[in-house]
Design a protein around this motif. Structure first.
Motif, mmCIF file in Angstrom:
data_model
loop_
_atom_site.group_PDB
_atom_site.id
_atom_site.type_symbol
_atom_site.label_atom_id
_atom_site.label_comp_id
_atom_site.label_asym_id
_atom_site.label_seq_id
_atom_site.Cartn_x
_atom_site.Cartn_y
_atom_site.Cartn_z
ATOM 1 N N ASP A 283 0.813 -1.218 0.000
ATOM 2 C CA ASP A 283 0.000 0.000 0.000
ATOM 3 C C ASP A 283 0.849 1.271 0.000
ATOM 4 O O ASP A 283 0.298 2.376 0.075
ATOM 5 N N ASN A 284 2.151 1.134 -0.087
ATOM 6 C CA ASN A 284 3.028 2.300 0.021
ATOM 7 C C ASN A 284 3.565 2.701 -1.346
ATOM 8 O O ASN A 284 4.435 2.025 -1.908
ATOM 9 N N LEU A 285 3.056 3.794 -1.868
ATOM 10 C CA LEU A 285 3.566 4.386 -3.110
ATOM 11 C C LEU A 285 4.299 5.695 -2.843
ATOM 12 O O LEU A 285 4.543 6.488 -3.763
ATOM 13 N N GLY A 286 4.665 5.922 -1.588
ATOM 14 C CA GLY A 286 5.397 7.130 -1.253
ATOM 15 C C GLY A 286 4.496 8.325 -1.053
ATOM 16 O O GLY A 286 3.257 8.216 -1.011
ATOM 17 N N VAL A 287 5.121 9.499 -0.934
ATOM 18 C CA VAL A 287 4.417 10.738 -0.578
ATOM 19 C C VAL A 287 4.723 11.823 -1.599
ATOM 20 O O VAL A 287 5.885 12.046 -1.950
ATOM 21 N N LEU A 288 3.686 12.481 -2.077
ATOM 22 C CA LEU A 288 3.858 13.711 -2.854
ATOM 23 C C LEU A 288 3.687 14.891 -1.910
ATOM 24 O O LEU A 288 2.627 15.050 -1.291
ATOM 25 N N GLN A 289 4.710 15.709 -1.788
ATOM 26 C CA GLN A 289 4.615 16.864 -0.892
ATOM 27 C C GLN A 289 3.758 17.975 -1.487
ATOM 28 O O GLN A 289 3.230 18.816 -0.766
ATOM 29 N N LEU A 290 3.654 18.000 -2.809
ATOM 30 C CA LEU A 290 2.719 18.882 -3.504
ATOM 31 C C LEU A 290 1.891 18.019 -4.434
ATOM 32 O O LEU A 290 2.410 17.057 -5.021
ATOM 33 N N SER A 291 0.631 18.352 -4.578
ATOM 34 C CA SER A 291 -0.179 17.622 -5.552
ATOM 35 C C SER A 291 0.351 17.943 -6.947
ATOM 36 O O SER A 291 1.020 18.963 -7.161
ATOM 37 N N PRO A 292 0.050 17.100 -7.935
ATOM 38 C CA PRO A 292 0.491 17.414 -9.298
ATOM 39 C C PRO A 292 0.045 18.798 -9.768
ATOM 40 O O PRO A 292 0.814 19.511 -10.432
ATOM 41 N N ASP A 293 -1.177 19.207 -9.413
ATOM 42 C CA ASP A 293 -1.658 20.536 -9.820
ATOM 43 C C ASP A 293 -0.877 21.645 -9.107
ATOM 44 O O ASP A 293 -0.537 22.670 -9.721
ATOM 45 N N GLU A 294 -0.614 21.460 -7.814
ATOM 46 C CA GLU A 294 0.164 22.472 -7.072
ATOM 47 C C GLU A 294 1.571 22.602 -7.631
ATOM 48 O O GLU A 294 2.088 23.714 -7.803
ATOM 49 N N LEU A 295 2.203 21.468 -7.924
ATOM 50 C CA LEU A 295 3.547 21.490 -8.503
ATOM 51 C C LEU A 295 3.532 22.179 -9.858
ATOM 52 O O LEU A 295 4.389 23.027 -10.152
ATOM 53 N N HIS A 296 2.573 21.817 -10.690
ATOM 54 C CA HIS A 296 2.425 22.393 -12.022
ATOM 55 C C HIS A 296 2.302 23.910 -11.944
ATOM 56 O O HIS A 296 3.025 24.655 -12.620
ATOM 57 N N ASP A 297 1.398 24.406 -11.097
ATOM 58 C CA ASP A 297 1.163 25.848 -11.007
ATOM 59 C C ASP A 297 2.384 26.581 -10.463
ATOM 60 O O ASP A 297 2.738 27.662 -10.956
ATOM 61 N N ALA A 298 3.040 26.005 -9.444
ATOM 62 C CA ALA A 298 4.196 26.671 -8.844
ATOM 63 C C ALA A 298 5.368 26.737 -9.816
ATOM 64 O O ALA A 298 5.967 27.804 -10.021
ATOM 65 N N LEU A 299 5.707 25.619 -10.427
ATOM 66 C CA LEU A 299 6.862 25.610 -11.318
ATOM 67 C C LEU A 299 6.659 26.566 -12.493
ATOM 68 O O LEU A 299 7.584 27.313 -12.868
ATOM 69 N N ILE A 300 5.466 26.581 -13.051
ATOM 70 C CA ILE A 300 5.210 27.482 -14.176
ATOM 71 C C ILE A 300 5.301 28.937 -13.737
ATOM 72 O O ILE A 300 5.860 29.791 -14.447
#
Length: 578
Positions: free
Chosen positions: A355-372
């Motif tokens: 059940d362990n797929l690790g942790v995303l510290q930012l959601s994909p949408d949050e990462l997308h918006d911040a990096l852009i």
């Protein structure tokens, strides 16, 4: 040079006899008129220089004037105020760590040392905490770091056992990865959670709990922040001490340049080093390596009057501001966790943890918006991404950012650990710089094999395939996660053996020259500083490192046994092994 980087205003440069720009004020061959003798500050002679410059790969002498290289070998007609005999030593361009947490390295040097090389059992760990606690007042913080559960039979410390060891004092024990901590009950109380009751679940983090719901002490990723904030009350004097410890270690390891991937400019982080402290230390010459520092992305914000969609620092400050001693590098984003802590975001589960797929510290949408937003504002972006799932999200965001505003920029993926062949090709196509850590192979390779199995490990912490894809790759240690010694990291890039002696992706081995290039030119390129450092050639800053033996001639199995005998920055010997 990274797009948006500031360039110093200088007189026009000329080309030196072996290529490279020679700034105004540096003696040039054409200046040497008949009957005259040009004078330089210092000549380093009787060395065996590996220059990293294919047009002049080996040299025996280097002339330095005003902190820059004035001549390579072509020194016969030069007079010098000082001469330095290198005694036939092998000398390489100054070593450059592309990912070293400078302030945290100093903090860990002051902490109780729990690294596996020193502590091999849980009882030994608790004894080390008790020994430090005995030196402190009843309310004094016990700070320790470096433990790795993979060397403790897979078991983490607990708050209850720490309480007994430290006599009820507040205590924070940091995992070697920096992505987990274990805290005592008193530490939870100071963070606002007496008896470890009602400690909340925090998005992007994980709280390990007992059957009664109380926190057991182990906290992962974002869940660490309340405890870290409670423990972060270091004084300016303690920070200055820590920076001094990190400086001394760096110079003894031959490091002349460092990229620090995360400097505090808002909020609180363990170590507490802010740009103010670095500026003060550089001005006082208590930090000698050339520093490129990354602000954490949480400090960036919309600026009144700025274009829509931008996020940056006040006044539009961005990557490139500074000088040859200290400058602003990329903005740093954390996208996932750690591999040895089994919190890196992966597509397939960890071995034995379905059940362990690790942790995303930012959601994909949050990462997308911040990096852009940072890309649009002119920043270079460096994103921590270890797992293949996190790497996919980062590459998606970079590709969209370049679609919206195409520009020449060297965005980075810090660690780029579990990477598929498709991700390697995509990274190269997008011009992204991967920043792997060779030393993780010996430090954590056995634990990585246990965590993800040999098949996935075959594509982990790559090097050969990155170079074959046409990328320029830097060298780094992620100190204090691993020790900052670059020679051990170079050893691992060449040999690729775990501490248990197992081959680790041996098809990714590189030559000694490739590994040296990574730790010199490659790291300079990743920081956008290759016009100033990374090679021994006229016009570059006079930074180089002398070694105890010829790294290019000895058996590669002995590279990690070498040590630094001299470190030179700007033509000044700043470390000498006596």
């Amino acid at each position: 040079m990274v797009a948006g980087a500031a360039h110093p205003v200088t007189a026009p440069a000329e080309t030196g006899p072996h290529g490279g720009d020679v700034p105004a004020g540096i003696p040039r061959r054409d200046d040497r008129k008949a009957g005259t003798c040009m004078r330089v500050d210092v000549i380093f002679e009787n060395g065996r220089f590996w220059t990293g410059d294919s047009r002049h790969p080996e040299a025996t002498a280097v002339a330095v004037h005003h902190g820059r290289i004035a001549a390579v070998d072509d020194v016969g007609e030069l007079a010098a105020t000082h001469r330095h005999d290198l005694g036939g030593a092998r000398v390489v361009p100054g070593l450059h760590d592309a990912h070293l947490h400078f302030g945290l390295t100093g903090q860990r040097l002051a902490d109780v040392n729990l690294r596996p090389s020193r502590i091999g059992t849980l009882d030994g760990l608790y004894d080390a905490l008790a020994e430090r606690a005995a030196e402190l007042p009843p309310d004094g913080w016990v700070k320790a770091s470096g433990y790795d559960q993979n060397f403790l039979d897979g078991v983490h410390p607990t708050a209850e056992a720490i309480d007994k060891a430290v006599g009820g004092r507040p205590c924070i024990v940091e995992h070697v990865s920096g992505h987990m901590v274990v805290a005592s009950t008193a530490a939870f109380a100071l963070a606002g959670y007496p008896d470890r009751i009602a400690f909340p679940d925090i998005p992007g983090g994980r709280v390990f709990r007992g059957e009664d719901g109380r926190a057991e002490g182990l906290l992962q990723e974002a869940a660490m922040h309340p405890i870290r904030e409670a423990a972060a009350g270091v004084t300016d004097a303690e920070i200055a001490r820590n920076l001094g410890l990190a400086n001394a270690q760096a110079l003894s390891y031959g490091l002349t340049s460092i990229t620090d991937p995360g400097v505090v400019v808002d909020g609180s982080l363990r170590g507490g080093v802010a740009l103010h402290h670095l500026l003060t230390a550089v001005a006082a010459n208590t930090i000698r390596p050339r520093m490129t520092v990354m602000p954490f992305h949480t400090a960036l914000h919309a600026v009144p009057g700025g274009p829509a969609g931008w996020r940056t620092l006040d006044w539009g400050v961005r990557t490139g501001l500074g000088d040859d001693r200290l400058r602003i590098g990329p903005v740093k984003i954390f996208s996932d966790g750690s591999l040895i802590g089994r919190s890196a975001a992966v597509h397939q589960c960890y071995c034995g943890e379905p059940d362990n797929l690790g942790v995303l510290q930012l959601s994909p949408d949050e990462l997308h918006d911040a990096l852009i937003a940072y890309h649009l504002a002119g920043w270079t972006v460096a994103t921590h991404a270890i797992g293949d799932r996190a790497i996919d999200h980062v590459l998606d965001a970079i590709e969209e950012a370049q679609r919206r505003r195409p520009r020449e920029v060297r965005h980075r993926i810090e660690h780029f650990a579990i990477a598929t062949g498709e991700q390697v090709a995509r990274c190269a196509r997008l011009g992204v710089v991967p920043v792997p850590q060779g030393v993780f192979i010996s430090d954590f390779g056995d634990g990585i094999l246990d965590a993800i199995g040999p098949q996935r490990a075959a594509g982990t912490y790559r090097m050969r395939s990155l170079l074959d894809a046409g990328m320029i790759v830097p060298g780094s240690t992620d100190s204090p996660v691993s020790d900052a010694n670059p020679l051990v990291s170079i050893h691992d890039l060449v040999n690729r053996l775990t501490s248990g002696g197992k081959p680790f992706a041996p098809h990714e081995r590189v030559s000694v020259e490739d590994a040296l290039t990574a730790y010199t030119y490659g790291s300079a390129f990743a920081a956008g500083r290759e016009s100033e450092v990374g090679r021994i050639r006229p016009g570059q800053l006079a930074d180089f490192t002398a070694l105890s033996d010829d790294i290019l001639a000895i058996d590669p199995a002995g590279i990690k046994e070498l040590h630094v005998t001299k470190t030179v920055i700007g033509g000044e010997v700043v470390f000498e092994d006596r």
